[in-house]
Design an enzyme around this catalytic site. Structure first.
Site, PDB file in Angstrom:
ATOM      1  N   ASP A 109       0.858  -1.161   0.000  1.00  0.00           N
ATOM      2  CA  ASP A 109       0.000   0.000   0.000  1.00  0.00           C
ATOM      3  C   ASP A 109       0.912   1.235   0.000  1.00  0.00           C
ATOM      4  O   ASP A 109       2.125   1.151   0.194  1.00  0.00           O
ATOM      5  CB  ASP A 109      -0.958  -0.005   1.200  1.00  0.00           C
ATOM      6  CG  ASP A 109      -2.182   0.866   0.933  1.00  0.00           C
ATOM      7  OD1 ASP A 109      -3.209   0.655   1.579  1.00  0.00           O
ATOM      8  OD2 ASP A 109      -2.081   1.749   0.057  1.00  0.00           O
TER       9      ASP A 109
HETATM   10  C1  GLC Z   1      -4.248   4.352  -0.385  1.00  0.00           C
HETATM   11  C2  GLC Z   1      -5.162   3.228   0.051  1.00  0.00           C
HETATM   12  C3  GLC Z   1      -5.267   2.116  -0.939  1.00  0.00           C
HETATM   13  C4  GLC Z   1      -5.167   2.683  -2.341  1.00  0.00           C
HETATM   14  C5  GLC Z   1      -3.754   3.206  -2.500  1.00  0.00           C
HETATM   15  C6  GLC Z   1      -3.547   3.864  -3.862  1.00  0.00           C
HETATM   16  O1  GLC Z   1      -3.490   4.786   0.690  1.00  0.00           O
HETATM   17  O2  GLC Z   1      -4.911   2.661   1.308  1.00  0.00           O
HETATM   18  O3  GLC Z   1      -6.502   1.450  -0.705  1.00  0.00           O
HETATM   19  O4  GLC Z   1      -5.429   1.678  -3.300  1.00  0.00           O
HETATM   20  O5  GLC Z   1      -3.398   4.116  -1.473  1.00  0.00           O
HETATM   21  O6  GLC Z   1      -4.354   4.977  -3.983  1.00  0.00           O
END
Ligand code: GLC
Length: 738
Positions: A278
């Protein structure tokens, strides 16, 4: 039979050959790559015009793409922009195409209800279609990969990301995760499909206190029993990628958790795709206090099985050195690179890096009336009728004057909810507001008066007079209130779930008019509205319903669609009840005990929720009858057929979600007082009766014991069929015998 076998053999051989040719192509390309280029494939950065996390300073992205040092970009959308970035990748030595990822969580240009609202539809086909349409629109706009479905079970509405998931139940969440992956991936590799990304692995929804990014601590038994099944179900649907979660799990951050990533996902579950971290979660292991610095973070993450680094720079600036120091074997890097390259080959990007960049396809996909029609349909199915005590609903189309009041009546953007895609250069304000929907519906026949009444969060009551004035001129008041769209979602945990501002005061003032009031509550999560629920006879939960919100709400208010939604999460009476969920254990002094004192209950609050899991009303009524079990005892290798009749005993056609719950009366570990094990959503015309069947097999009786074995144990089971977890209409029991 012989022909079939031969055909199957041919198909298997062709697939094996095509897969082998992909694997062979991957191997051949890998041999040509330098270590720096390999590490490049493990890097993902966001586009410069959209950040969905704390942005990393890397102003050199475009040059790094040209050098083959970045393998994927996120938050780049549209044929024009993705083509520009792909052009840069085509200037690199090996011309390895970029992967473009985006959070297409509930629609791309056409926005569907937030996932928690869709879950309330209990309509798996509709949810699959919603994801399918989202994929068609995203893929037509240069996107290869969506960071969805979010499959995190959550029992805590203080956690803002409940809006993004399927609620509290493992069985429902597993079915929905499966449907969403099937929808997104369709026939993966064609230009109308995108890779799914199952997130957030794992158990992110169990953050202590419902506080986003917070620790998660639970037994492995609870992890396997309650939280892992939806991720596994998504994998069974063929999910191409996974995303790890921000939380630490039992003391080890998910990003560096080899139990999760190596032992379970890539080991026991044999996952062949790749894992993306993430946003920044690799580097965040320093803040977790799990590693000393980014270099150790890189070591921990690549060793644990995180293949791609989203936005933390940890791999970019440390992996090469770690290889030189013999701390990271090249084989580990190669495994991650091969997983990523395999997906790029399977998507056809090496054959044509611009395969997803067709302007005409983009134009067609983003202006397809079938998409908005589907959005309206699932939005109507997602609406939950909580109360309709005086049958104020459905409203008559013969009404002369309606007062449409409240801070949610006219705004557009709120209806999109959190995680809506802000499509560049496209009129993404395509949203039918609640006001427009009502006016569309009644046309010139009915006069619709408007007053805002109050803000969402501010304390001013200046608008009350205007609201009372329009109310005084109307036969019916519709009041649209709730929380703003950006008060649920990532980093939106709340300690206070009450209706904000002076909205309740406005209701109390309008109640004094004595006129029928229909209350619409718009939110991304279960809110708390105890007084309203006790004192107002007509309440509709409208979540955030997307592009067609206004039309869908009007369809339900006027009975052009008979509401059928059922709550996918328990609604608490107050924050003090959280966590509260239907499938809890009994305890030795159950809350429902007769004893006034010695029971598991609060002395200052009933232990029942405000509205239970699976609850939702209709404009008609349903009668359950004639429950039959094909047998009263079964062996592990047998099954029981359950049949029953459902009759529409009301005056209009309607849909009912028939829910089947089981209770394992005793086991080697305590068992929940009730567990959803199946459901069917059926449509019945007025007066119509249907006989429906369920099958109880050993899988439905099995659970994870203390040794983490998935087993069923002989004994008695209660079987309950009903309209919600708390509205059981028919009961029976049976025995599982050795
Ligand atoms: C964010 C979220 C995740 C998302 C990623 C890209 O922090 O936690 O769910 O897909 O970053 O945007």
């Amino acid at each position: 039979m012989k022909k079939l076998t031969a055909l199957a053999f041919v198909f298997a051989s062709v697939f094996a050959f095509s897969q082998e040719s992909v694997d062979q192509k991957v191997e051949n390309l890998l041999k040509k790559m330098t270590l720096e280029e390999k590490i490049g494939q493990l890097n993902q950065y966001t586009g410069d015009n959209a950040a969905t996390g704390p942005i990393t300073i890397n102003a050199n992205k475009q040059n790094e793409i040209k050098k083959g040092l970045i393998g994927s970009m996120l938050n780049i959308m549209g044929t024009k922009y993705t083509r520009q970035y792909q052009d840069l990748a085509m200037q690199s030595r090996l011309k390895i195409p970029l992967l473009f990822g985006l959070d297409v969580i509930h629609g791309y240009k056409t926005t569907f209800p937030i996932p928690l609202a869709e879950a309330a539809s209990w309509d798996l086909d509709a949810m699959e279609l919603s994801a399918r349409i989202a994929a068609v629109e995203a893929a037509a706009s240069g996107i290869h990969w969506t960071f969805a479905p979010m499959a995190d079970i959550s029992r805590d509405p203080r956690w803002g990301r409940v809006m993004e998931g399927a609620g509290e139940d493992t069985y429902l969440g597993s079915k929905i995760a499966y449907a969403r992956v099937k929808g997104f991936q369709g026939n993966l590799g064609d230009v109308n499909s995108v890779m799914a990304c199952v997130k957030h692995f794992a158990a992110y929804g169990a953050a202590v206190g419902g506080r986003d990014y917070n620790s998660v601590d639970m037994s492995n038994r609870m992890l396997w029993e309650t939280y892992l099944p939806p991720y596994k179900s998504a994998l069974d649907a063929g999910a191409a990628t996974f995303m790890n979660s921000f939380n630490d799990l039992n003391g080890i951050p998910a990003t560096g958790n080899s139990y999760l990533l190596r032992d379970i996902l890539k080991g026991k579950w044999n996952f062949q795709g790749f894992v993306v971290s993430d946003w920044g979660s690799i580097g965040e292991m320093v803040a977790h206090g799990y590693v000393k610095d980014n270099k150790e973070a890189a070591l921990s993450a690549i060793t644990a099985g995180s293949d791609m680094d989203m936005e933390s720079n940890a791999y970019r600036y440390n992996l090469e050195q770690l290889v030189k120091e013999n701390k990271v074997p090249v084989a580990l890097i190669d495994d991650a690179v091969k997983r990523i390259l395999r997906k790029k080959f399977e998507l056809g990007l090496f054959d044509d890096p611009y395969k997803f960049c067709s302007l005409e396809r983009e134009q067609a996909a983003l202006n397809n009336p079938e998409h908005t029609k589907a959005a309206r349909a699932i939005a109507t199915k997602s609406i939950v009728l909580l109360k309709n005590e005086r049958d104020v609903l459905p409203l008559s189309k013969g009404l002369k004057t309606i007062a449409f009041i409240g801070p949610m009546v006219k705004p557009k953007r709120d209806n999109h909810g959190f995680w809506a895609v802000d499509v560049k250069d496209v009129d993404s304000t395509y949203i039918v507001s609640q006001w427009e929907g009502l006016v569309n519906k009644v046309g010139k026949k009915t006069k619709v008066l408007y007053a805002k009444g109050c803000g969402v969060e501010d304390k001013s009551k200046e608008g009350f007079a205007d609201a009372l004035n329009v109310a005084s001129q109307a036969e019916v008041i519709i009041l649209s209130i709730g929380e703003n769209f950006n008060k649920s979602g990532e980093a939106k945990s709340k300690s206070n779930l009450q209706l904000p501002g002076v909205q309740v005061e406005l209701i109390k003032e309008l109640q004094k008019t004595g006129k029928p009031i229909v209350i619409l509550i718009n939110a991304g999560r279960p809110l708390i509205f105890d007084w309203v629920a006790d004192n107002m006879p007509t309440i509709v939960y409208t979540w955030w319903l997307g592009s067609e919100a206004g039309n869908a709400i009007a369809d339900v208010l006027f009975g052009d669609y008979n509401p059928s939604g059922k709550l996918p999460m328990t609604f608490p009476r107050t924050e003090g009840q959280i966590p509260i969920y239907y499938n809890h254990f009994s305890t030795g002094r159950p809350s429902f005990n007769e004893d006034k004192n010695y029971k598991s209950a609060y002395i200052d609050l009933p232990t029942t929720p405000k509205f239970p899991f699976g609850y939702g009303l209709s404009y008609t009524t349903f009668e359950y009858s004639n429950l039959k079990l094909s047998k009263k005892t079964m062996k592990n290798n047998e099954s029981i057929t359950v049949s029953l009749n459902i009759t529409n005993t009301g005056s209009v056609k309607g849909e009912e979600v028939v829910q089947l719950y089981l209770k394992d009366r005793f086991g080697s570990v305590v068992r929940p007082i009730s567990e959803l094990k199946d459901f069917q959503k059926i449509t019945l015309n007025r007066g119509e009766t249907k006989t429906i069947q369920f099958t109880i097999d050993n899988q439905k009786l099995s659970f994870y014991n203390n040794a983490l074995e998935f087993v069923s144990e002989p004994g008695d089971f209660d079987l309950m069929v009903g309209s919600s977890s708390a509205d059981i209409r028919l009961k029976d029991s049976f025995e599982l015998v050795k």
